[in-house]
Write an enzyme that holds these catalytic residues in place. Structure first.
Site, mmCIF file in Angstrom:
data_model
loop_
_atom_site.group_PDB
_atom_site.id
_atom_site.type_symbol
_atom_site.label_atom_id
_atom_site.label_comp_id
_atom_site.label_asym_id
_atom_site.label_seq_id
_atom_site.Cartn_x
_atom_site.Cartn_y
_atom_site.Cartn_z
ATOM 1 N N TRP A 36 0.852 -1.207 0.000
ATOM 2 C CA TRP A 36 0.000 0.000 0.000
ATOM 3 C C TRP A 36 0.875 1.240 0.000
ATOM 4 O O TRP A 36 1.931 1.266 0.651
ATOM 5 C CB TRP A 36 -0.880 0.020 1.251
ATOM 6 C CG TRP A 36 -2.314 -0.294 0.984
ATOM 7 C CD1 TRP A 36 -3.337 0.603 0.887
ATOM 8 C CD2 TRP A 36 -2.917 -1.587 0.808
ATOM 9 N NE1 TRP A 36 -4.526 -0.059 0.653
ATOM 10 C CE2 TRP A 36 -4.293 -1.387 0.596
ATOM 11 C CE3 TRP A 36 -2.425 -2.889 0.783
ATOM 12 C CZ2 TRP A 36 -5.177 -2.436 0.382
ATOM 13 C CZ3 TRP A 36 -3.299 -3.933 0.566
ATOM 14 C CH2 TRP A 36 -4.660 -3.696 0.362
ATOM 15 N N SER A 37 0.381 2.284 -0.656
ATOM 16 C CA SER A 37 1.209 3.461 -0.893
ATOM 17 C C SER A 37 1.641 4.193 0.384
ATOM 18 O O SER A 37 2.829 4.228 0.715
ATOM 19 C CB SER A 37 0.445 4.404 -1.817
ATOM 20 O OG SER A 37 1.077 5.637 -1.894
ATOM 21 N N TRP A 38 0.670 4.773 1.134
ATOM 22 C CA TRP A 38 1.155 5.581 2.270
ATOM 23 C C TRP A 38 1.654 4.698 3.400
ATOM 24 O O TRP A 38 2.519 5.104 4.167
ATOM 25 C CB TRP A 38 0.176 6.681 2.687
ATOM 26 C CG TRP A 38 -1.013 6.375 3.545
ATOM 27 C CD1 TRP A 38 -1.754 5.237 3.564
ATOM 28 C CD2 TRP A 38 -1.610 7.262 4.513
ATOM 29 N NE1 TRP A 38 -2.789 5.360 4.461
ATOM 30 C CE2 TRP A 38 -2.725 6.597 5.057
ATOM 31 C CE3 TRP A 38 -1.331 8.552 4.953
ATOM 32 C CZ2 TRP A 38 -3.550 7.167 6.022
ATOM 33 C CZ3 TRP A 38 -2.148 9.124 5.911
ATOM 34 C CH2 TRP A 38 -3.239 8.442 6.443
ATOM 35 N N ASP A 39 1.170 3.455 3.454
ATOM 36 C CA ASP A 39 1.721 2.519 4.446
ATOM 37 C C ASP A 39 3.223 2.376 4.245
ATOM 38 O O ASP A 39 4.002 2.384 5.203
ATOM 39 C CB ASP A 39 1.089 1.126 4.297
ATOM 40 C CG ASP A 39 -0.395 1.121 4.604
ATOM 41 O OD1 ASP A 39 -1.139 1.796 3.868
ATOM 42 O OD2 ASP A 39 -0.819 0.440 5.566
ATOM 43 N N GLN A 111 -3.071 7.888 -2.703
ATOM 44 C CA GLN A 111 -3.160 8.105 -1.251
ATOM 45 C C GLN A 111 -2.283 9.304 -0.874
ATOM 46 O O GLN A 111 -1.510 9.796 -1.704
ATOM 47 C CB GLN A 111 -2.695 6.853 -0.491
ATOM 48 C CG GLN A 111 -3.786 5.825 -0.278
ATOM 49 C CD GLN A 111 -3.362 4.701 0.655
ATOM 50 O OE1 GLN A 111 -2.196 4.310 0.661
ATOM 51 N NE2 GLN A 111 -4.302 4.175 1.420
ATOM 52 N N ASP A 169 -10.420 6.455 5.332
ATOM 53 C CA ASP A 169 -11.492 6.031 4.438
ATOM 54 C C ASP A 169 -12.917 6.198 4.975
ATOM 55 O O ASP A 169 -13.804 6.631 4.283
ATOM 56 C CB ASP A 169 -11.319 4.544 4.100
ATOM 57 C CG ASP A 169 -9.904 4.188 3.698
ATOM 58 O OD1 ASP A 169 -9.040 5.077 3.678
ATOM 59 O OD2 ASP A 169 -9.670 3.015 3.389
ATOM 60 N N TYR A 359 -13.418 1.539 12.194
ATOM 61 C CA TYR A 359 -12.216 2.132 11.614
ATOM 62 C C TYR A 359 -12.441 3.551 11.081
ATOM 63 O O TYR A 359 -13.409 3.816 10.439
ATOM 64 C CB TYR A 359 -11.567 1.137 10.689
ATOM 65 C CG TYR A 359 -11.560 1.204 9.204
ATOM 66 C CD1 TYR A 359 -10.419 0.757 8.528
ATOM 67 C CD2 TYR A 359 -12.627 1.648 8.457
ATOM 68 C CE1 TYR A 359 -10.367 0.757 7.159
ATOM 69 C CE2 TYR A 359 -12.574 1.644 7.083
ATOM 70 C CZ TYR A 359 -11.442 1.213 6.434
ATOM 71 O OH TYR A 359 -11.377 1.228 5.066
ATOM 72 N N GLU A 403 -4.075 -2.593 14.472
ATOM 73 C CA GLU A 403 -4.286 -1.569 13.436
ATOM 74 C C GLU A 403 -4.756 -0.251 14.077
ATOM 75 O O GLU A 403 -4.344 0.826 13.668
ATOM 76 C CB GLU A 403 -5.333 -2.093 12.442
ATOM 77 C CG GLU A 403 -5.473 -1.269 11.177
ATOM 78 C CD GLU A 403 -6.481 -1.892 10.218
ATOM 79 O OE1 GLU A 403 -7.143 -2.896 10.580
ATOM 80 O OE2 GLU A 403 -6.622 -1.367 9.094
#
Ligand code: 9WN
Length: 432
Positions: A36-39, A111, A169, A359, A403
């Site tokens: 995942w991009s920003w992760d 992201q 999200d 979340y 998380e």
């Protein structure tokens, strides 16, 4: 270092090792089995203390998924993982149908651009190899931000076409614009949610909201990921203070990277100042005490107080009275003012929609808490920044690399062995 800290540091490093798949790290082996991009940016910040080379590879491998138009997609799919392991997978996004697609399958949305911050830190930690890494990373990062500026801005700020692009999200800030999108539950005749196989339904988005996410993603895909068409016909279009602040912050990191390879930092500094000024003019609300998101379709500010509205603390160019009010809001009833709150809750504790376990609708996340802590340091409040970092450590000591966390009880939720929780813990224990 005390025994608890030693234990969680060891556990965190193990999570980073287990979630590494050869050239990048998955956020979670079960719930999020791709890159995942920003992760990856948060992961690289932690990984640099374990292996600077791995941290560099994490970022370079993500840049390998960059599209010809400059966008860095929010997921780079691992070809070794079956399509049905995550929904929406490669066969949904069909990135290969578009001209200028990268060599591997990816999603088509983006992201928040935190990568330049990670790249600048990784470059510093690489010592003699730093400039060579910076020279490879810099062009990808410049193109990433150029894509945002050229294709995503409405007026002066970036606008996002999907809640997933904000990174937060399921935030209640998106409820009003998202609920205007039809929730077509018949989409589940064709598509199957995979997240519910790995996480509790009560901690994930509702089926109605998921149907809206699918509809928005299909619409963007079916216009060929063409941003001009997407913006003119978008059913969801928001200007997010978190995304825009990180975009401005990344320009400051690009200035540092530019200096390290003897390029001109000035255009990046000017761009950061431009975005900062636009945010203050367009998204600041002295009445609500923080930055708000804007519904770009109606032009109206959205009243919800979310942690994204505090993230602009990262920007050194904010006016002093804005910083003062942001610090008051952070310390007040909506976020930290109530007894026993740990970290920064993702959503306003006083709002009836606050939900400590679903979340982005209330839980404390470690990435946004860390960003706010760095923002406080930027404005000279090391004391509160240290308290937030101590909260991060305490949450992980109590509940592990979860998380997200219930801000009041500290219980852990969402998936386990979550990479950015592990990485930021390592980063903080390294004194950052
Ligand atoms: C959709 C991977 C990602 C994070 C996001 C978080 C969650 C995905 C999902 O997980 O989003 O991108 O399936 O819910 O909201 O911030 O990058 O950790």
């Amino acid at each position: 270092m005390d025994l608890d800290r030693q234990r969680v540091l060891r556990d965190a490093i193990q999570v980073l090792i287990r979630n590494w798949h050869g050239h990048a790290t998955v956020p979670s082996r079960s719930l999020y089995p791709h890159q995942w991009s920003w992760d990856s940016a948060f992961i690289a910040l932690g990984l640099q203390h374990v292996s600077p080379r791995r941290a560099a590879l994490e970022l370079l491998s993500l840049f390998g998924a960059q599209w010809a138009d400059g966008r860095i997609p929010h997921i780079a799919f691992n070809p070794a993982v079956p399509d049905e392991a995550y929904f929406p997978g490669p066969s949904f996004w069909r990135s290969g149908d578009r001209a200028g697609h990268p060599p591997i399958a990816t999603s088509g949305i983006i992201q928040p651009p935190v990568h330049a911050i990670a790249a600048a830190a990784v470059s510093d930690g690489l010592g003699a190899d730093g400039p060579a890494f910076a020279a490879r990373a810099y062009p990808a990062l410049v193109t990433q931000n150029d894509y945002v500026r050229r294709h995503r801005t409405l007026g002066r700020l970036a606008a996002l076409v999907h809640p997933w692009e904000t990174g937060l999200d399921n935030s209640p800030a998106w409820d009003a614009p998202l609920h205007a999108v039809p929730a077509d539950l018949s989409l589940f005749d064709t598509y199957t949610r995979r997240d519910l196989h790995h996480a509790r339904g009560s901690e994930r988005p509702t089926n109605e909201d998921y149907a809206r996410y699918i509809r928005l993603a299909l619409a963007y895909r079916d216009c060929g990921y063409d941003d001009a068409i997407a913006q003119s016909s978008a059913e969801f279009l928001v200007v997010d203070p978190g995304f825009n602040a990180l975009w401005a912050w990344s320009e400051l990191a690009l200035a540092a990277l530019a200096r390290s390879i003897e390029r001109d930092p000035e255009p990046h500094l000017a761009e950061a100042a431009r975005i900062t000024a636009a945010m203050v003019e367009e998204l600041w609300s002295s009445e609500r005490g923080l930055f708000l998101a804007k519904d770009a379709r109606s032009g109206r500010l959205l009243p919800e107080r979310s942690v994204a509205g505090l993230v602009p603390l990262l920007l050194p160019g904010l006016p002093a009275d804005v910083v003062r009010v942001l610090r008051q809001t952070l310390a007040g009833d909506c976020f930290r003012g109530q007894d026993g709150v740990r970290g920064v809750p993702s959503f306003d504790l006083t709002d009836p929609r606050y939900d400590p376990r679903r979340y982005w609708r209330g839980p404390t996340w470690l990435n946004t808490t860390w960003l706010v802590a760095v923002g406080l340091e930027t404005h000279g409040d090391a004391q509160l920044a240290d308290r937030l970092k101590a909260d991060i450590v305490a949450l992980v000591v109590k509940a592990g690399m979860r998380e997200y966390f219930d801000p009041r009880t500290g219980s852990g939720h969402g998936t386990s062995s979550f990479s950015w929780s592990a990485a930021l813990l390592v980063h903080i224990l390294a004194g950052r």
